[in-house]
Scaffold this active site. Structure first.
Site, PDB file in Angstrom:
ATOM      1  N   GLY A  39       0.789  -1.220   0.000  1.00 49.59           N
ATOM      2  CA  GLY A  39       0.000   0.000   0.000  1.00 49.59           C
ATOM      3  C   GLY A  39       0.826   1.277   0.000  1.00 49.59           C
ATOM      4  O   GLY A  39       0.272   2.372  -0.135  1.00 49.59           O
ATOM      5  N   GLU A  40       2.131   1.194   0.177  1.00 48.62           N
ATOM      6  CA  GLU A  40       2.943   2.411   0.142  1.00 48.62           C
ATOM      7  C   GLU A  40       2.966   2.982  -1.272  1.00 48.62           C
ATOM      8  O   GLU A  40       3.091   2.244  -2.250  1.00 48.62           O
ATOM      9  CB  GLU A  40       4.391   2.122   0.570  1.00 48.62           C
ATOM     10  CG  GLU A  40       4.507   1.802   2.047  1.00 48.62           C
ATOM     11  CD  GLU A  40       5.943   1.469   2.450  1.00 48.62           C
ATOM     12  OE1 GLU A  40       6.861   1.710   1.638  1.00 48.62           O
ATOM     13  OE2 GLU A  40       6.130   0.955   3.565  1.00 48.62           O
ATOM     14  N   LYS A 194     -28.733  28.266  11.272  1.00 44.27           N
ATOM     15  CA  LYS A 194     -28.995  26.956  11.863  1.00 44.27           C
ATOM     16  C   LYS A 194     -28.188  26.822  13.132  1.00 44.27           C
ATOM     17  O   LYS A 194     -27.178  27.489  13.324  1.00 44.27           O
ATOM     18  CB  LYS A 194     -28.614  25.849  10.889  1.00 44.27           C
ATOM     19  CG  LYS A 194     -27.151  25.869  10.486  1.00 44.27           C
ATOM     20  CD  LYS A 194     -26.946  25.007   9.263  1.00 44.27           C
ATOM     21  CE  LYS A 194     -25.569  25.283   8.680  1.00 44.27           C
ATOM     22  NZ  LYS A 194     -25.416  24.743   7.342  1.00 44.27           N
ATOM     23  N   ARG A 196     -25.693  24.577  15.082  1.00 46.32           N
ATOM     24  CA  ARG A 196     -24.774  23.488  14.733  1.00 46.32           C
ATOM     25  C   ARG A 196     -24.409  22.763  16.024  1.00 46.32           C
ATOM     26  O   ARG A 196     -23.479  23.146  16.726  1.00 46.32           O
ATOM     27  CB  ARG A 196     -23.522  24.076  14.083  1.00 46.32           C
ATOM     28  CG  ARG A 196     -22.629  23.087  13.394  1.00 46.32           C
ATOM     29  CD  ARG A 196     -21.407  23.793  12.835  1.00 46.32           C
ATOM     30  NE  ARG A 196     -21.722  24.577  11.659  1.00 46.32           N
ATOM     31  CZ  ARG A 196     -21.675  24.104  10.424  1.00 46.32           C
ATOM     32  NH1 ARG A 196     -21.354  22.847  10.206  1.00 46.32           N
ATOM     33  NH2 ARG A 196     -21.950  24.878   9.404  1.00 46.32           N
TER      34      ARG A 196
END
Lengths: 314, 314, 314, 314, 314, 314
Positions: A39-40, A194, A196
């Site tokens: 995965g590197e 709104k 939050r």
């Protein structure tokens, strides 16, 4: 300026990189960008870059860490290969919203990312971001901010929406909506406030501004889950708006958002191609994408030829 | 933590420094801060600071460059005198509004100031600023932001203003007003939009929100010339507001502003003492000042004793 | 070297900047340098500087902090506007005398200023300073020191003063006087020693060297209050000198110094224009000013064309 | 040293972090580590860390970029929260093998990672790595390398393998095998040479050393795809070895490796828990895992109490 | 302050290090400092230094590069071994005289050395230097300058030299001589001027000041070849001085200087032990050495205990 | 690229510098490099270098510290003289073997040297080193490694040694020998293992690989005392080798090594001229030196003209 200009693309938005190079009339330069079995990220620059003016195009969109580290590693390779100047072209600057602490003991990840880019060897940053304070000032190297507002404004003007009213889906975006209103010739404004409670759950509070019988255009920076957009649209329709459109720069879509937007009460959604959009949209999709490639190409060209960039956006 | 704590004051706000030390129950430490005949700042720290936890209190208010350089020079002296840790306590962080470019080829002076503070030897910054993104992220050293919102909110609550509506005099301050509204238990909101042609000349565009017959409170960060405040008050009164109050953190007054405010249609103006206010106010002055000394003292005490600062502001 | 050269001036010594540009045969480039109502410096560079070789001319003279911060902010703007190279041309380098501690817990402000210039983006410094050790070594970036000694020496030679003896008004300036003596062909030397109780009060101790019946020329670096100069002149006249002249590089005059010098027993005072001198001098003023503009112009030209600068001063 | 010690765990190897804390007799400290809907890492440190000695445990194993960036962000949060000292405990240091260029225009990703860790705020690094030159020298901050060789050597000795011969599956690992041989009292050595055409495809060349009729133990640093290990085992069996065991520090297993190893001709595989191993192993698994938690705990304890760490590994 | 203090010695002046430790009542800590066969310096610190307050004593005298690099390498070892604070105690700071360019394209080696010390890990510098501007300002880390003037002044006073006159052998040292004169209660002064054609060949020009029939004491900083000292003594004797003594801080003797001085017309030469002096002096040597160990010990003790150092030298 | 290229030589390997310049068809540029009487290095660059591409050739061989500091001082002078780019050409990189700790509390001197080079102003490093990880990754500036393997391989091939077997005199060099074997078309390999009790005393353990009746070539990086080489040769001859040759890059000979090698059982020793070899060799010397000047010249030329360097070594 005799230096040649070369453009390399990371793996996050090859289509935008390709289009940008096309506008510049040059080919994308070759690089090998892949992963090792574990995965590197593995990179090899396949053209000589000594003494050249190198531009690396990489959106730091999902998978955000992989794309970020890939960009850093590409810069390390280009720097060690003796490029004269490295410009990180970042159509979407991930982590930009984590630009301040909202509570104690949080990171300021956007500043961290700025530091990572600088330490990895960037000589200049070319992001497309909203006109806020943070990102540019996080760097000591030159930053050429690109704005999509002009591009999006033109598109909205083309719709010839009489009697439009524009606004922001939250308090933080009011300045952006005000700026957009001026681009449309001074249309009226609305704001949806709104509460939050947590970063994810938003509860509409109330809407100010007169939208009754008018076409409302919600101006936003990033569409991610689409929740706040859809809630705002509902507020506007309840407030008497005739129809509601949305317009945002970055389509940082989480899974299923395309489907959610297509089936929403929004009439249309206009975004750019700073992040690639999944192709499974219907033929009559509500989502319209306008490309930023020409803006990136013109800016890169001016930077390379040492011409004024701000002239482009004035 | 066995290190002793010492507080030194620059010359910009000695009264706040004195009050802060008083709250902490310690004397201000002695330093010689003056000017040479040619105007160069001249500093000598008159107490041993080796290995100590040193706090320098200096508002970067007018004369802003003199106060800034004085703070830098004091830090240089303290650092070379081997203090263990230097905290720049900056009640008013001058240049903070120059946190982004508004046009090409402008400086980002707020980031420059951050860099100057860091290079002069600050280990930590303790400013009182609005909850915006820029300043904290401009530093890589720890920044403990103090907020005056709680303090000001309490004072406004004490006024027992029924039916109040709070709002912002410009688009950029809407999030701050929304936050204030929540502190007052969710009062309604208004916004005064304006076209900002040049940084100095502002032209009101229109006001959104319902203020008719109500007490309107304008929430702002800094009062400088007072122009935008007075324009906003006019808009609100024209919109039917019963009376208008203003509430801001920093009184960065230019000359004559006290007189202008006293003779304005504003009912009252609430500010803090982060910047000293000229004493020529009338006995029945509309301008009310609440001191931030206790907040600074408590924060310094917690920093020195390694206790949570965010707990103070939650 | 194909890069264009541009010169910008801060507000401290526009006349010297103008003359320098004139010698170079180019116009001064345009910049907007002013103050916001609250006193913060405000800068906009009004010409494209991408990839150019930019020189900023600013004397760090009184008001010293304002002029210093203005220079830093101009550099920040120019750096962010992508100049290729920034040279801070500093005809008078304020704070240069604070180059060492004279007691414990003092700053070394000259080094601090060097660090501020470097962090703000200077690639090179072009000061006019005495041949001492400190300033050049305070920087890691290249410093091209200009010397006015040659210019002043020529002027003094032109006076054809037979039998002149040159000297220093204090122990620290003896090497400078010795250098000057060589320029005049090896004239004799004197030194006025004094006890320096505090930086302001100086008490003459005694004078060594033979001045009886001769023309004495006191060589100094900076004239500020003029006190030490006038005391030295008195010593010399008491010691039998026929007449006494003074010669210094920088006229860092505090208020009233012009009047003090005009009415002193000094026959003439020769200085340069690194700092603008108030124009209220009488027609038959004792103060003679010779311009350094040609030296600055030649040096800038050589730096820009990559030619040897030391060759200019050998 | 009066400072309290706190240990936080990233999400990559919580079990090792838990065991390490258990050995130290303290609880793991609380932090919130998750992802925003768009995949950006989100961190909040949930305990006060001011003035404390903080250890962050995170293996940089797959998904390697996510785990790396998470560690950097955690450090940013801890640094801004004013920890006194931050030690990055990195049981598996991903990208360590990319420590040099193997061709032109490649990155040196291991050095890049070192720089990223330093810029994000690490005061000290505590990795478990092989005794090679690169990693420690890539840092200017102190690095305390842990070695698993002693731990693994003890385990192999316990097997009481008479007549064992140890060796390396490639030329680069010969020094490690020689070191291991000394730990077993000086057993004989073998080397499997191979031609490395590309980083993925390895072709055995020939084996040197006498393995006939003996128990062969292959010593390696990391098992990833397992290919080189299995090829080496085949060579050894062809060369007459009675049975073949493998011993490696890090189990950086790619998908299916567990299955591949279980069905191989290897008699046993000994690894450590620096990387979590999938739990789907059979009851009679050939893969034996010995924990490094005690080594990490003892080292952290010594670092915290300022005792010698090298004494642990001599 | 609970941290233990440890002193290590490089190989350049072990006797002074030993004496300093003796005054402090602690043993010198053990380190292995030697050379590999190819001449590379080889260092191992043989005691734990984690979290300690480490002082490294090393004069940067001949062989100057070897001693300098040895100090840098010792600091690298101590830093990597996690010392809490490293103070480089540098009784003789080699290269200090190369503190400015005397011609174009020269180095400023003293600043280079300052940078090398900083990059190698020094947290603080403790040199014994003359009261000039350069060295202290070359560093951004704290520097505690020690002065030998008090020590030397006491010794000279003990000689009870009536009617003494003190002076400088060159223009650059006049301030030092003036300072010394004050320590002796305000004795008269002389200056020997010379033309410095090349750094090595000095030609006396003329002497100012009245020395006839008096005891002249030449004050200098460093004695190297002794040439300028002997020339100055000749000038003074020619000018009628009864006898001439010399007094300098550092005995940076080149080969044969001891012999040259012993056979000179100087009556006595007083120096300190910042540099070890060859032992082949005759029993009735003119060269008297007074030790600085007590000064170093007291200063180290104060630094370690966070007490004022400037108090020592006031 | 219009910039002129200039090459300066330090005093350590003037012959290689001269040959390199000769291959490039340009003269060595003039600099004055000497010592002051007290041993301090003294440098003056005697040609203008403003805006030029400067290469400084200096082997960091014995006397290693003197040569290292001389290189640093030359770089300081060149940097302050405004060179555009400084490349440190380091044919032999002293201290490279101290690239890791072998025990606690040791320095990593190779990294320290890398930091010293960077802080003194190197923009690029051009060393000739073995293909190991450390040195290149110790720098963040570009490093162009030169390899002598190709050069040496050609020479060995020319010997047309049938049936040769190549190998390493120790475990750490096996990868280098394997690489060399491939250059010879895949010859067989051997390894001499040894127990390394102290860095100086090496005791052979055993040899693996089949050398009976064959020509053995020992591949090494540096020959210093020659001990390990001679021990390995003895092992090989005892193992039945027909004859033994040695091949190494750097002749870092300690005193008497030439004599020791000439009288050894080695048939020939092949080295390069990265370090000058004493000329007292016999006419029929076993030591053959091949010059690296052409490689350095070609690389410098490509770097200067921005062409690929890796193409040279593929």
């Amino acid at each position: 300026m005799a230096r040649t200009l070369k453009i390399f693309s990371g793996s996050s938005n090859p289509e935008l990189a390709r289009l940008t190079a096309e506008h510049l009339g040059i080919p994308l330069s070759r690089s090998y960008v892949a992963s090792f079995p574990n995965g590197e990220t593995r990179v090899r620059i396949e053209e000589n870059v000594r003494g050249l003016d190198v531009f690396l195009v990489q959106s730091v969109c999902a998978p955000v860490d992989k794309n970020l580290v890939q960009l850093l590693i590409m810069m390390d390779a280009v720097r060690r290969a003796s490029a004269d100047r490295i410009t990180a072209v970042i159509p979407y600057f991930g982590y930009a919203r984590q630009e301040k602490k909202t509570a104690g003991r949080e990171p300021i990840s956007a500043k961290l990312v700025a530091n990572l880019l600088a330490v990895a060897g960037a000589d200049r940053i070319l992001p497309m971001t909203r006109p806020g304070p943070a990102i540019e000032g996080f760097f000591d190297i030159p930053v050429d901010h690109l704005r999509a507002a002009g591009l999006l404004g033109e598109r909205v003007k083309d719709l010839a929406l009489d009697n439009a009213v524009v606004g922001s889906p939250d308090a933080g975006g009011v300045a952006r909506a005000e700026d957009f209103s001026r681009r449309l010739g001074g249309s009226d404004l609305f704001v949806v406030f709104k509460r939050r409670d947590t970063p994810d759950n938003v509860t509409p509070l109330h809407m100010v501004g007169d939208v009754k019988g008018r076409v409302a255009i919600i101006i936003d920076d990033i569409i991610s889950t689409g929740k706040s957009l859809i809630t705002a649209a509902d507020s506007l329709l309840e407030g008497g708006a005739k129809e509601v459109h949305a317009c945002a720069v970055h389509a940082d879509f989480t899974e299923d958002v395309v489907k959610v937007l297509e089936s929403s009460r929004l009439k249309s959604i206009l975004v750019t191609d700073t992040i690639p959009i999944p192709n499974q949209r219907p033929l009559d999709s509500k989502i319209h994408v306008c490309s930023t490639a020409r803006i990136f190409a013109e800016t890169i060209d001016r930077i390379h030829r040492h011409e004024s960039v701000s002239a482009l956006f004035s």
